[in-house]
Design a protein around this motif. Structure first.
Motif, PDB file in Angstrom:
ATOM      1  N   ASP A  59       4.622  13.618   0.245  1.00 42.66           N
ATOM      2  CA  ASP A  59       5.327  12.985   1.347  1.00 42.66           C
ATOM      3  C   ASP A  59       4.938  11.522   1.462  1.00 42.66           C
ATOM      4  N   SER A  60       5.375  10.874   2.551  1.00 44.21           N
ATOM      5  CA  SER A  60       5.101   9.450   2.734  1.00 44.21           C
ATOM      6  C   SER A  60       3.614   9.159   2.889  1.00 44.21           C
ATOM      7  N   ALA A  61       2.876  10.070   3.531  1.00 42.37           N
ATOM      8  CA  ALA A  61       1.427   9.863   3.668  1.00 42.37           C
ATOM      9  C   ALA A  61       0.741   9.891   2.307  1.00 42.37           C
ATOM     10  N   TRP A  62       1.183  10.797   1.435  1.00 44.02           N
ATOM     11  CA  TRP A  62       0.638  10.856   0.077  1.00 44.02           C
ATOM     12  C   TRP A  62       0.967   9.581  -0.688  1.00 44.02           C
ATOM     13  N   VAL A  63       2.188   9.078  -0.536  1.00 46.07           N
ATOM     14  CA  VAL A  63       2.583   7.827  -1.190  1.00 46.07           C
ATOM     15  C   VAL A  63       1.738   6.667  -0.676  1.00 46.07           C
ATOM     16  N   ALA A  64       1.494   6.619   0.639  1.00 43.73           N
ATOM     17  CA  ALA A  64       0.691   5.535   1.214  1.00 43.73           C
ATOM     18  C   ALA A  64      -0.721   5.532   0.648  1.00 43.73           C
TER      19      ALA A  64
ATOM     20  N   MET B 295       8.241   1.985  -6.964  1.00 47.86           N
ATOM     21  CA  MET B 295       7.339   3.112  -6.706  1.00 47.86           C
ATOM     22  C   MET B 295       7.932   4.412  -7.230  1.00 47.86           C
ATOM     23  N   VAL B 296       9.226   4.613  -6.983  1.00 48.97           N
ATOM     24  CA  VAL B 296       9.892   5.839  -7.431  1.00 48.97           C
ATOM     25  C   VAL B 296       9.787   5.981  -8.943  1.00 48.97           C
ATOM     26  N   LYS B 297      10.034   4.891  -9.667  1.00 48.15           N
ATOM     27  CA  LYS B 297       9.951   4.933 -11.129  1.00 48.15           C
ATOM     28  C   LYS B 297       8.519   5.184 -11.602  1.00 48.15           C
ATOM     29  N   ASP B 298       7.541   4.493 -10.996  1.00 50.21           N
ATOM     30  CA  ASP B 298       6.148   4.628 -11.439  1.00 50.21           C
ATOM     31  C   ASP B 298       5.592   6.018 -11.146  1.00 50.21           C
ATOM     32  N   VAL B 299       5.932   6.589  -9.982  1.00 48.96           N
ATOM     33  CA  VAL B 299       5.441   7.929  -9.648  1.00 48.96           C
ATOM     34  C   VAL B 299       6.029   8.962 -10.602  1.00 48.96           C
TER      35      VAL B 299
ATOM     36  N   GLU C 172      11.703  10.867  -3.518  1.00 46.72           N
ATOM     37  CA  GLU C 172      12.889  10.358  -2.837  1.00 46.72           C
ATOM     38  C   GLU C 172      12.623   8.945  -2.327  1.00 46.72           C
ATOM     39  N   TYR C 173      13.683   8.135  -2.313  1.00 45.51           N
ATOM     40  CA  TYR C 173      13.513   6.717  -1.957  1.00 45.51           C
ATOM     41  C   TYR C 173      12.979   6.547  -0.536  1.00 45.51           C
ATOM     42  N   HIS C 174      13.486   7.326   0.414  1.00 40.23           N
ATOM     43  CA  HIS C 174      13.054   7.120   1.803  1.00 40.23           C
ATOM     44  C   HIS C 174      11.581   7.444   1.985  1.00 40.23           C
ATOM     45  N   LYS C 175      11.029   8.375   1.166  1.00 42.18           N
ATOM     46  CA  LYS C 175       9.604   8.647   1.237  1.00 42.18           C
ATOM     47  C   LYS C 175       8.787   7.482   0.680  1.00 42.18           C
ATOM     48  N   ALA C 176       9.297   6.862  -0.390  1.00 40.12           N
ATOM     49  CA  ALA C 176       8.612   5.694  -0.943  1.00 40.12           C
ATOM     50  C   ALA C 176       8.634   4.538   0.050  1.00 40.12           C
ATOM     51  N   TRP C 177       9.777   4.325   0.693  1.00 44.29           N
ATOM     52  CA  TRP C 177       9.891   3.234   1.677  1.00 44.29           C
ATOM     53  C   TRP C 177       8.966   3.470   2.861  1.00 44.29           C
ATOM     54  N   LYS C 178       8.961   4.698   3.395  1.00 43.13           N
ATOM     55  CA  LYS C 178       8.093   5.016   4.525  1.00 43.13           C
ATOM     56  C   LYS C 178       6.630   4.939   4.121  1.00 43.13           C
ATOM     57  N   GLY C 179       6.312   5.384   2.896  1.00 39.18           N
ATOM     58  CA  GLY C 179       4.935   5.300   2.419  1.00 39.18           C
ATOM     59  C   GLY C 179       4.450   3.870   2.332  1.00 39.18           C
ATOM     60  N   LYS C 180       5.314   2.963   1.880  1.00 38.53           N
ATOM     61  CA  LYS C 180       4.928   1.552   1.840  1.00 38.53           C
ATOM     62  C   LYS C 180       4.679   1.016   3.235  1.00 38.53           C
ATOM     63  N   GLU C 181       5.532   1.387   4.202  1.00 42.22           N
ATOM     64  CA  GLU C 181       5.336   0.928   5.578  1.00 42.22           C
ATOM     65  C   GLU C 181       3.994   1.400   6.124  1.00 42.22           C
ATOM     66  N   LEU C 182       3.633   2.665   5.861  1.00 44.66           N
ATOM     67  CA  LEU C 182       2.349   3.190   6.340  1.00 44.66           C
ATOM     68  C   LEU C 182       1.182   2.466   5.677  1.00 44.66           C
ATOM     69  N   ALA C 183       1.282   2.229   4.376  1.00 44.53           N
ATOM     70  CA  ALA C 183       0.209   1.550   3.659  1.00 44.53           C
ATOM     71  C   ALA C 183       0.031   0.116   4.150  1.00 44.53           C
ATOM     72  N   MET C 184       1.146  -0.605   4.354  1.00 39.16           N
ATOM     73  CA  MET C 184       1.063  -1.976   4.844  1.00 39.16           C
ATOM     74  C   MET C 184       0.502  -2.016   6.257  1.00 39.16           C
ATOM     75  N   HIS C 185       0.804  -0.984   7.046  1.00 48.21           N
ATOM     76  CA  HIS C 185       0.237  -0.910   8.395  1.00 48.21           C
ATOM     77  C   HIS C 185      -1.274  -0.739   8.334  1.00 48.21           C
ATOM     78  N   ASP C 186      -1.755   0.130   7.427  1.00 45.76           N
ATOM     79  CA  ASP C 186      -3.202   0.335   7.295  1.00 45.76           C
ATOM     80  C   ASP C 186      -3.906  -0.907   6.763  1.00 45.76           C
TER      81      ASP C 186
END
Length: 654
Positions: free
Chosen positions: A200-205, A223-227, A236-250
């Motif tokens: 999920d997005s947390a795993w991506v982050a 990210m989608v291609k590299d994973v 899925e693209y929306h999980k990659a996008w949300k994961g980036k948002e969480l990572a940038m927040h941290d």
């Protein structure tokens, strides 16, 4: 390794088995059983036996380990490799306590119970004896496969266990459910092959945090291609996008609750300006006004030209930014522009329900070119001022009066006025709110503000503008943090001037919150409950007019309570509470060499002669020069377009 496969029952496969860092090769016949495999391997290595070891094979294409529990599993393995026309089978032999004990992945037992050891004095010694000292789990399938070892493994807390469990489920390509969670234990149920819902997005982050620390521009599509390439996961693209948002927040925190969303009025000014370097192009920008009517930059982008498609692309991403600021409805928004066709189409398409205001200065230029040119004997300055009075008129009666004066003198102006939609530029007819703003000057100020940067190469230019914005926001934050007044400085001064003008007005009280204010030979109705005055100035500027100030003071109330909230000092501070994080030099980023991610320089053909760096002024603009004789005094003279003179008996007549 591929080969043609026949239908012979004696077909042989090459089995390559790994066990305890040792490697063995055996022959696997099409009719082999599980005991045959163990017998062939035990002849190579005595420690491999069915009592203490288990066999697994890597499923082709899926890159996942499948345990061989019985003869049916062996037949399925052979049939799978036959269908895929492969002759080599990759095997792995491990001790059973590494794969089943404590994990219970067999079909008849699908529960894992994890207990957490309290870090008490009595347990520290036993914990140190059981806990294995090892490096943190690296981001690779092999390390993830061994991050859950079985009975005796301990974790710092439940959060660490959940992270490890997600990585383990991705490595073995099986999903799981949390059956029970409490302070002492976690029960994991239903370990079955169902894709990767735990990716999920947390795993991506967690996976991409280190990458984003050095390369903030790392895109979700990359990210989608590299994973998929590194871990075999179809993300899925929306999980990659949300994961980036969480990572940038941290990594960098968030500016949620600050900036444009809470510190600026819902007005956005759109404009474009030319780039002066050899590649040309344009900069598209979106700016706003803060509580002090100062420039606030929202977004800017470099494009090849100012056209319809680029404006649609720019407004699409601008809408995405506003959605991130929790702005979902645009009925209260007003967009200003110079009537570029691309802006008109993009605003209507991407911001439905919003209001679009046209810049008055550009309208006056068009009025002079398209209307007054047909009437050469008319005074351009006078009729331009009449057109401006019609635009500024607060009431519909006053607007109609000025427009009728124009039409009586210049009937051809009727087509111009109707084609330019008066509801988009006249105060009396505008359906939205624009706080008295009628020009797009703030966008022109931005163009002039970044003028030195427009001569630089594109990457340097973008970074130069970023630094300008960062420094400006820091200066204003320091300035606003020590302010003690109720309103922003400009609005405080404007309110004080209006209050002084209201002292000589007489007031007649009607009832409750309604008043009749006499100003000379005219009277105006003021309603403090509705924040309205019949002069319309209060409704247009959202700052009490002199009639409203007189009524407010007659009730011994504070003028600040009747000022729009966007003018208060707290809104001024909120606009600059966020920050722009410093970015390392652009050439220090790790480059992504994937095909399609490299942007090459545009094809250009240099024109002969020196490159023009100054804009050609429009026909109606007056050029301002410094008088050579009075340069020291700093006085200015107007260099107007050449006039034709005719001689008469009294001299020259213009």
């Amino acid at each position: 390794m591929e080969s043609g496969v026949g239908s012979s029952s004696n077909l042989a496969f090459l089995g390559c088995c790994k066990c305890n860092e040792k490697f063995f090769v055996i022959s696997i016949m099409s009719g082999s059983s599980l005991d045959d495999l163990f017998q062939s391997l035990s002849s190579k290595y005595e420690q491999i036996n069915p009592q203490s070891m288990s066999l697994q094979y890597i499923a082709p294409q899926y890159k996942m380990y499948v345990t061989l529990n019985n003869n049916d599993d062996v037949r399925n393995m052979i049939h799978l490799h036959m269908c895929m026309r492969l002759t080599m089978i990759e095997l792995k032999a491990e001790k059973k306590d590494q794969t089943t004990e404590g994990l219970n992945t067999e079909s008849n037992s699908k529960v894992m119970v994890v207990k957490f050891i309290r870090d008490d004095e009595d347990d520290r010694q036993s914990r140190s004896d059981n806990e294995l000292e090892e490096a943190p789990v690296q981001n690779s399938l092999d390390s993830w496969f061994h991050c859950i070892r079985g009975v005796g493994q301990t974790f710092k807390d439940a959060a660490e266990y959940r992270i490890y469990m997600k990585k383990y489920s991705v490595a073995i390509r099986r999903s799981f459910l949390y059956a029970k969670n409490d302070q002492d234990k976690i029960i994991v149920d239903n370990l079955s092959g169902r894709g990767h819902p735990r990716a999920d997005s947390a795993w991506v982050a967690d996976l991409m945090k280190n990458k984003l620390r050095g390369e903030p521009s790392y895109r979700p599509c990359a990210m989608v291609k590299d994973v998929h390439r590194d871990f075999g996961v179809d993300l899925e693209y929306h999980k990659a996008w949300k994961g980036k948002e969480l990572a940038m927040h941290d990594l960098h925190g968030t500016d949620k609750g600050f900036g444009f969303a809470t510190g600026c009025r819902p007005m956005i000014f759109l404009d474009g300006t030319h780039i002066k370097n050899k590649y040309k192009g344009s900069i598209l920008l979106a700016v706003a006004k803060d509580a002090n009517d100062d420039l606030f930059t929202l977004a800017y982008a470099v494009v090849d030209a100012e056209n319809d498609s680029n404006w649609e692309w720019f407004c699409f991403h601008l809408r995405g930014f506003l959605v991130l600021q929790h702005i979902m409805v645009f009925e209260k928004f007003t967009f200003f522009s110079d009537r570029h066709p691309g802006i008109i189409k993009a605003v209507k398409l991407l911001f439905p329900g919003s209001h679009h205001a046209y810049c008055l200065r550009h309208l006056v230029d068009n009025f002079v070119k398209q209307v007054l040119r047909s009437y050469p004997l008319h005074n351009k300055k006078h009729w331009s001022s009449v057109f401006k009075k019609a635009a500024y008129a607060p009431s519909q009666q006053e607007f109609t009066r000025h427009i009728n004066n124009i039409l009586e003198s210049m009937p051809r102006a009727s087509t111009f006025i109707t084609s330019f939609d008066p509801q988009s530029w006249a105060n009396a007819l505008f359906p939205g709110r624009r706080w008295g703003v009628i020009n797009n000057n703030i966008a022109e100020c931005w163009n002039n503000w970044v003028k030195p940067a427009r001569h630089l190469p594109i990457v340097s230019m973008v970074d130069h503008v970023r630094v300008q914005i960062m420094n400006m926001m820091h200066r204003r934050w320091e300035t606003t943090s020590v302010m003690v007044q109720e309103l922003s400085p400009k609005k405080e001064k404007a309110l004080a001037t209006t209050y002084i003008e209201s002292r000589n007005l007489s007031i007649n009280k009607s009832c409750g919150w309604k008043f009749e204010v006499v100003d000379g030979d005219k009277s105006f109705a003021v309603d403090l409950n509705e924040w309205t005055c019949s002069c319309k100035s209060w409704q247009i500027n959202m700052l009490p007019c002199k009639h409203a100030c007189a009524a407010i003071k007659s009730k011994s109330m504070s003028l600040y309570a009747f000022c729009d909230r966007y003018f208060h000092i707290e809104m001024y501070r909120q606009a600059y509470k966020g920050m722009i994080n410093p970015i390392p030099t652009f050439d220090m980023y790790e480059t992504n060499n994937d095909e399609g991610s490299v942007i090459n320089a545009p094809d250009i053909r240099s024109q002969p002669g020196r490159r023009r760096t100054k804009r050609i002024p429009s026909q109606v603009e007056a050029r301002v020069k410094v008088c050579r004789k009075r340069r020291e005094e700093g006085q200015l003279i107007m260099d107007l377009p050449a006039r034709k003179h005719t001689r008469s008996s009294g001299g020259f007549v213009v």
